[in-house]
Design an enzyme around this catalytic site. Structure first.
Site, PDB file in Angstrom:
ATOM      1  N   GLU A   1       0.836  -1.191   0.000  1.00  0.00           N
ATOM      2  CA  GLU A   1       0.000   0.000   0.000  1.00  0.00           C
ATOM      3  C   GLU A   1       0.881   1.256   0.000  1.00  0.00           C
ATOM      4  OE1 GLU A   1      -2.196   0.836   3.683  1.00  0.00           O
ATOM      5  OE2 GLU A   1      -1.404  -1.050   4.459  1.00  0.00           O
TER       6      GLU A   1
ATOM      7  N   CYS B   1      -3.404  -3.464   4.460  1.00  0.00           N
ATOM      8  CA  CYS B   1      -2.483  -4.466   5.024  1.00  0.00           C
ATOM      9  C   CYS B   1      -2.924  -5.899   4.742  1.00  0.00           C
ATOM     10  CB  CYS B   1      -2.353  -4.273   6.532  1.00  0.00           C
ATOM     11  SG  CYS B   1      -1.855  -2.620   6.970  1.00  0.00           S
TER      12      CYS B   1
ATOM     13  N   HIS C   1      -2.420  -9.670  12.518  1.00  0.00           N
ATOM     14  CA  HIS C   1      -1.858  -8.477  11.885  1.00  0.00           C
ATOM     15  C   HIS C   1      -1.332  -7.581  13.000  1.00  0.00           C
ATOM     16  CE1 HIS C   1      -1.165  -4.896   9.713  1.00  0.00           C
ATOM     17  NE2 HIS C   1      -2.227  -4.248  10.182  1.00  0.00           N
TER      18      HIS C   1
END
Ligand code: CAA
Length: 391
Positions: free
Chosen positions: A79, A111, A233
């Site tokens: 990104e 993400c 994450h």
């Protein structure tokens, strides 16, 4: 067919910002960063180190000549792309000398992108069993000086080689994804740094974890008791800890809960030193777990929670295979100590420096320290990359 991660590598910047230094400069209690966010250091990239150089360095650290002659697809998930049209993987394909008859693409969903890339890679190998796919999650997480996001910056790449009969882990054929059209974190084309509704983003992360995990357990008739570890994450390790507490089942035996907790601590070791690397963060957590856990054995199941703002979440699982430890490193934390420590003033100069492009589209790029590859110059708007010391 058994398909999964055969090799996994990591690269990060050669410069580091210490969180205590940042706290002092921003007039913040250092405990807020060390205990409130669970961060010690952040990797800081200079202008000649970007998603291409980091990605190529991560891949170069794991690939053999045989791999380079076999890989027929390269997917870069990012990104923080350097081009709106050309995929970063085309540069990486050339820097690594991968055989020409390969597909090179870039994937984006904040993400989450690398998780979709892994699934595409798995499906490709299923269809073409002799293929190998290189998946690279590469990002520079940059929020801006004196913003709430500043202490959660970072930079790095995780490269994964996907093949049949993998030597690290099998990607199981079970996943649940969820999409919500929300504005928790986004970066319009005209902005070099993201817009963030910080607290809202953390709430969405945790709620998408809770609801996706409930659906995953229901669909696959499973529960936490079936897993030896849970990777999350990692925008910053404290949020993952909250996620871990959310999925924890209090009814599990104490020693099993203790093992899960120990393994969770192993997942956050690298992120504490590197910061957020966006798409690669979940996979840096996986690498950290595999290289540091003292109790994982072949056959163990690992659950993984992927989250990309905007937002897409996915939970999927993997199974460790015999000999997985032989494919990993043991000294990565030591290597991270070799990064050059920046003063806050130098960090502000280095991290936010931009290429000074003249009216012809040319820019000289300063030669800061990088890994194996560097951005050498911009010539007529073209980014020219090369090996370090390879003029
Ligand atoms: N001692 C110990 N702890 C302290 C402290 C002190 N002196 N002062 C504060 N803290 C604690 C707070 O209690 C808080 O912890 P808890 O949440 O456990 O209560 C923590 O430090 C953070 O403090 P604040 O709540 O005051 O929050 P903040 O203003 O520092 O902002 C943030 C935190 C919103 C995460 C901000 O860093 C941010 O916007 N980050 C970027 C967005 C982000 O990472 N979002 C995550 C979900 S989105 C995603 O996952 C995608 C992605 O990668 C970006």
């Amino acid at each position: 067919m058994k398909i999964g991660i055969d090799k996994i590598g990591f690269a990060t910047a050669q410069y580091v910002l210490n969180m205590d230094d940042l706290a002092e400069s921003r007039n913040v209690d250092p405990d807020k960063y060390s205990k409130g966010l669970l961060l010690n250091n952040l990797s800081i990239t200079p202008v000649n180190d970007d998603i291409v150089t980091l990605g190529a360095s991560a891949a170069e650290s794991i690939l053999s000549e045989e791999d380079k002659n076999t890989i027929d697809m390269i997917i870069v998930a990012t990104e923080s792309s350097v081009d709106q049209s050309k995929a970063a993987s085309t540069y990486i394909h050339s820097l690594l000398g991968i055989q020409p008859f390969a597909r090179s693409i870039e994937m984006k969903e904040a993400c989450y992108g690398a998780t979709a890339a892994l699934d595409y890679a798995r499906l490709h190998v299923q269809k073409h069993p002799e293929s190998k796919v290189l998946v690279i999650a590469s990002d520079v997480a940059r929020y801006g000086v004196n913003t709430p996001g500043e202490p959660t910056q970072g930079a790095g790449s995780v490269a994964m080689l996907i093949s049949k009969d993998p030597r690290i882990l099998l990607l199981n054929d079970n996943s649940v994804a969820q999409t919500r059209d929300i504005m928790d974190f986004w970066r319009p084309n005209y902005s070099t740094t993201p817009y963030v509704n910080g607290i809202y983003s953390t709430k969405q992360y945790l709620d998408m974890l809770k609801t996706t995990w409930a659906e995953f357990q229901k669909r696959f008739n499973t529960s936490l008791a079936d897993f030896s570890a849970f990777c999350f994450h990692l925008p910053f390790p404290k949020l993952a800890l909250k996620g871990f507490n959310k999925v924890m089942d209090k009814n599990l035996p104490e020693d099993f809960k203790e093992k899960l907790k120990e393994n969770f601590e192993s997942t956050i070791l690298y992120s504490k030193e590197v910061g957020n690397i966006y798409t690669g963060s979940l996979y840096l957590g996986l690498l950290s777990l595999l290289e540091n856990s003292k109790n994982l054995v072949a056959g163990d199941q690992i659950a993984l929670f992927s989250y990309g703002s905007g937002a897409v979440a996915e939970i999927f699982s993997a199974t460790l295979v015999d000999g997985f430890k032989d494919m990993l490193q043991t000294n990565r934390l030591e290597t991270l100590k070799n990064r050059i420590r920046l003063s806050v003033e130098d960090y502000e100069k280095l991290f936010f420096e931009e290429a000074a492009i003249d009216s012809e589209g040319n820019a000289n790029i300063p030669e800061y320290k990088t890994g194996a590859f560097t951005l050498k110059e911009i010539h007529e708007h073209q980014r020219i990359y090369g090996k370090v010391n390879d003029k």
